[in-house]
Scaffold this motif. Structure first.
Motif, PDB file in Angstrom:
ATOM      1  N   GLY A   1       0.791  -1.230   0.000  1.00 41.99           N
ATOM      2  CA  GLY A   1       0.000   0.000   0.000  1.00 41.99           C
ATOM      3  C   GLY A   1       0.817   1.270   0.000  1.00 41.99           C
ATOM      4  O   GLY A   1       0.349   2.323   0.456  1.00 41.99           O
ATOM      5  N   MET A   2       2.024   1.242  -0.523  1.00 40.00           N
ATOM      6  CA  MET A   2       2.880   2.417  -0.554  1.00 40.00           C
ATOM      7  C   MET A   2       2.380   3.405  -1.600  1.00 40.00           C
ATOM      8  O   MET A   2       1.863   3.014  -2.662  1.00 40.00           O
ATOM      9  N   SER A   3       2.503   4.694  -1.343  1.00 37.73           N
ATOM     10  CA  SER A   3       2.078   5.718  -2.304  1.00 37.73           C
ATOM     11  C   SER A   3       3.028   5.764  -3.492  1.00 37.73           C
ATOM     12  O   SER A   3       4.162   5.270  -3.437  1.00 37.73           O
ATOM     13  N   THR A   4       2.567   6.378  -4.582  1.00 40.65           N
ATOM     14  CA  THR A   4       3.395   6.488  -5.784  1.00 40.65           C
ATOM     15  C   THR A   4       4.659   7.288  -5.503  1.00 40.65           C
ATOM     16  O   THR A   4       5.752   6.933  -5.967  1.00 40.65           O
ATOM     17  N   ALA A   5       4.545   8.359  -4.737  1.00 40.52           N
ATOM     18  CA  ALA A   5       5.713   9.189  -4.427  1.00 40.52           C
ATOM     19  C   ALA A   5       6.740   8.403  -3.625  1.00 40.52           C
ATOM     20  O   ALA A   5       7.950   8.466  -3.895  1.00 40.52           O
ATOM     21  N   ALA A   6       6.272   7.631  -2.631  1.00 40.42           N
ATOM     22  CA  ALA A   6       7.198   6.840  -1.819  1.00 40.42           C
ATOM     23  C   ALA A   6       7.855   5.746  -2.654  1.00 40.42           C
ATOM     24  O   ALA A   6       9.060   5.502  -2.537  1.00 40.42           O
ATOM     25  N   TYR A   7       7.049   5.092  -3.486  1.00 41.08           N
ATOM     26  CA  TYR A   7       7.617   4.055  -4.352  1.00 41.08           C
ATOM     27  C   TYR A   7       8.668   4.655  -5.281  1.00 41.08           C
ATOM     28  O   TYR A   7       9.732   4.069  -5.504  1.00 41.08           O
ATOM     29  N   THR A   8       8.402   5.812  -5.843  1.00 39.23           N
ATOM     30  CA  THR A   8       9.348   6.459  -6.741  1.00 39.23           C
ATOM     31  C   THR A   8      10.657   6.765  -6.027  1.00 39.23           C
ATOM     32  O   THR A   8      11.747   6.589  -6.589  1.00 39.23           O
ATOM     33  N   ALA A   9      10.568   7.207  -4.782  1.00 36.02           N
ATOM     34  CA  ALA A   9      11.780   7.487  -4.008  1.00 36.02           C
ATOM     35  C   ALA A   9      12.594   6.216  -3.784  1.00 36.02           C
ATOM     36  O   ALA A   9      13.828   6.226  -3.896  1.00 36.02           O
ATOM     37  N   VAL A  10      11.917   5.104  -3.468  1.00 35.32           N
ATOM     38  CA  VAL A  10      12.615   3.837  -3.280  1.00 35.32           C
ATOM     39  C   VAL A  10      13.311   3.414  -4.569  1.00 35.32           C
ATOM     40  O   VAL A  10      14.475   2.977  -4.572  1.00 35.32           O
TER      41      VAL A  10
END
Length: 523
Positions: free
Chosen positions: A311-320
């Protein structure tokens, strides 16, 4: 007059005004040992002589259309080549944050969505195998220009695709055309320069190619909300359209007509047969393909696991994703700088073992905790950490495997590079959809795939990533070098273990004895 490669002056010496009389031949023990090893392998083919006036003309030529060598590159040409190197990573990674949105919009499964990545990788693989060979016959510029046009037209098709079938076909053609920039960008530099100039230009191009996977998901994550997956693919197509203009305006033909050959795919087949006799080379390129498949497995599974399962947000996933890309780039650079202290072959073996350990742990996490949607901050942190460590360990092999394998190809370097790229992208394309077989909200398939790939790579590596006796030979050479530094060059020849080493040792001992006899005569 043609001189033997073993006795005549090198081209570098001729360029510096060194004559055969002044180019002293090294007489250290390790040099003699190296000459003995070369003699045991048989004579190398003599190079074809060129008219004496040609090097001077080539070095001073300023016509951008000729095939002369350069001591520098025009900034516009370097910009175009760097952009060509960046287009494939951009087209592959920019739309990954929109995988879930694409699947919902087109009404397709996670596995079918990942096939869009597979289609692109297969296109790149076939392009690498064919475009380089065709450019040796028809020239660099026509293939580069038409490949860029094909990638642009296909890119527009991906943005406007009304169905998954059209999208898959367009992605394949986009990869096929985009491969021209990856293959021919390096060829253009090789055609026009050597030595430090070529190394500096290639370093710039490879740096841009390494940065692109870091920037692409950040760009995609920023655009997925405002413009959606079609908008992201439209931006990629626009970039490819700009590339067509850059190639037309700034990239000249670098392979003169008199240097082209008519061999075509016959030369590729002959080279493949010769290289296939080298079992170590075959193992290395298969291991390289498995490592790349581990990378594409991560690229395909990360969007669904981080967003669909955790359930990670798109912004958080992009940072990862950006952190993982940066970690890979840094790891490859560090391993390259450490090659003098730890051999690339040893780095490969250690890296593969580390990959296996990490991926077994990762698979266990997937089986136990990531088989369905879950909301857990500690589990999210652990999964992100495992992704980062996974790609870090891949970085220990990603630079070393191509370097070691292509170092064995000799005069078949072009064919070896084509085979390596082709097999790499085919394996990557096949692995990509497999990680989605357990669905958009499960990481079980990803766990199975990475363990199978890691185990297979380690089994192959156990058969050896260097020739038998190579470790003993390297130790003997190191011992000889230490003896030479201490002035003890009268040491006996190191013990040998096979007939080839016996011949090598006899040759080295004979040359050493001859050198001592000459010194006695002079005394």
């Amino acid at each position: 007059m043609t001189t033997s490669p073993s006795t005549g002056p090198t081209s570098a010496q001729q360029g510096k005004g060194v004559t055969p009389d002044t180019a002293a031949e090294p007489t250290t023990y390790d040099a003699k040992l190296a000459r003995g090893r070369a003699a045991s392998r048989g004579p190398e083919p003599s190079p074809t002589p060129a008219p004496a006036v040609e090097p001077a003309r080539a070095a001073t030529s300023s016509d951008p259309g000729d095939g002369g060598l350069r001591t520098s590159f025009a900034p516009t040409l370097l910009i175009a080549l760097a952009a060509l190197a960046a287009i494939a990573p951009l087209a592959m990674d920019a739309y990954l944050p929109a995988f879930n949105q694409m699947a919902a919009d087109l009404g397709i499964s996670a596995s079918t969505t990942q096939l869009t990545l597979t289609a692109f990788l297969v296109g790149v693989a076939l392009g690498q195998l064919s475009i380089g060979v065709l450019s040796d016959r028809f020239g660099r510029r026509p293939l580069l220009l038409w490949g860029s046009v094909l990638a642009f037209v296909a890119g527009v098709g991906t943005a406007l695709a009304p169905s998954a079938a059209v999208l898959l076909a367009a992605r394949f053609l986009q990869g096929l055309g985009g491969a021209a920039g990856m293959v021919l960008g390096r060829a253009v530099i090789s055609d026009r320069s050597r030595g430090i100039t070529a190394a500096q230009a290639l370093s710039l191009v490879m740096a841009i190619q390494g940065i692109a996977p870091v920037i692409a998901p950040i760009l995609g994550g920023a655009l997925v909300g405002p413009v959606g997956w079609r908008g992201i693919l439209g931006v990629v197509a626009a970039f490819q359209g700009i590339l067509v203009l850059l190639v037309a305006a700034w990239v000249p033909e670098t392979l003169p007509a008199e240097q082209r050959h008519e061999g075509g795919f016959g030369v590729l087949a002959q080279g493949a047969r010769e290289l296939g006799k080298d079992h170590v080379f075959v193992r290395l390129i298969i291991i390289n393909a498995l490592v790349y498949a581990l990378l594409t497995s991560y690229l395909s599974a990360a969007p669904f696991m981080l967003q669909g399962v955790l359930g990670m947000s798109t912004a958080a996933y992009t940072a990862v994703f950006a952190v993982c890309g940066l970690v890979v780039t840094i790891t490859v650079a560090v391993c390259g700088s450490a090659a003098k202290r730890v051999s690339p072959e040893r780095q490969i073996r250690l890296g593969l073992l580390a990959i296996l350990v990490v991926d077994v742990v990762f698979a266990g996490v997937c089986f136990i905790w990531l088989s369905g949607p879950v909301a857990s901050t500690p589990l999210t942190i652990a999964t992100v950490a495992l992704f980062i460590i996974h790609v870090m360990m891949l970085g220990t092999c990603m630079g070393n495997l191509p370097a070691v394998s292509l170092g064995r190809t000799g005069r078949w370097a072009g064919t070896g590079s084509a085979l390596l790229g082709f097999i790499q992208f085919v394996c990557g394309g096949l692995a990509s959809p497999l990680v989605g077989l357990s669905g958009q909200t499960s990481g079980v398939a990803f766990g199975v795939v990475i363990v199978v790939l890691a185990v297979t790579a380690n089994v192959l590596a156990a058969f050896g990533v260097r020739d038998r006796g190579e470790k003993e030979r390297l130790r003997a050479e190191a011992k000889a070098k230490r003896a030479a530094r201490l002035g003890r060059d009268q040491l006996p020849v190191p013990a040998v273990r096979n007939s080839a080493d016996v011949e090598l040792a006899a040759t080295g001992a004979a040359e050493a004895a001859a050198g001592r006899a000459e010194e006695t005569d002079r005394a």
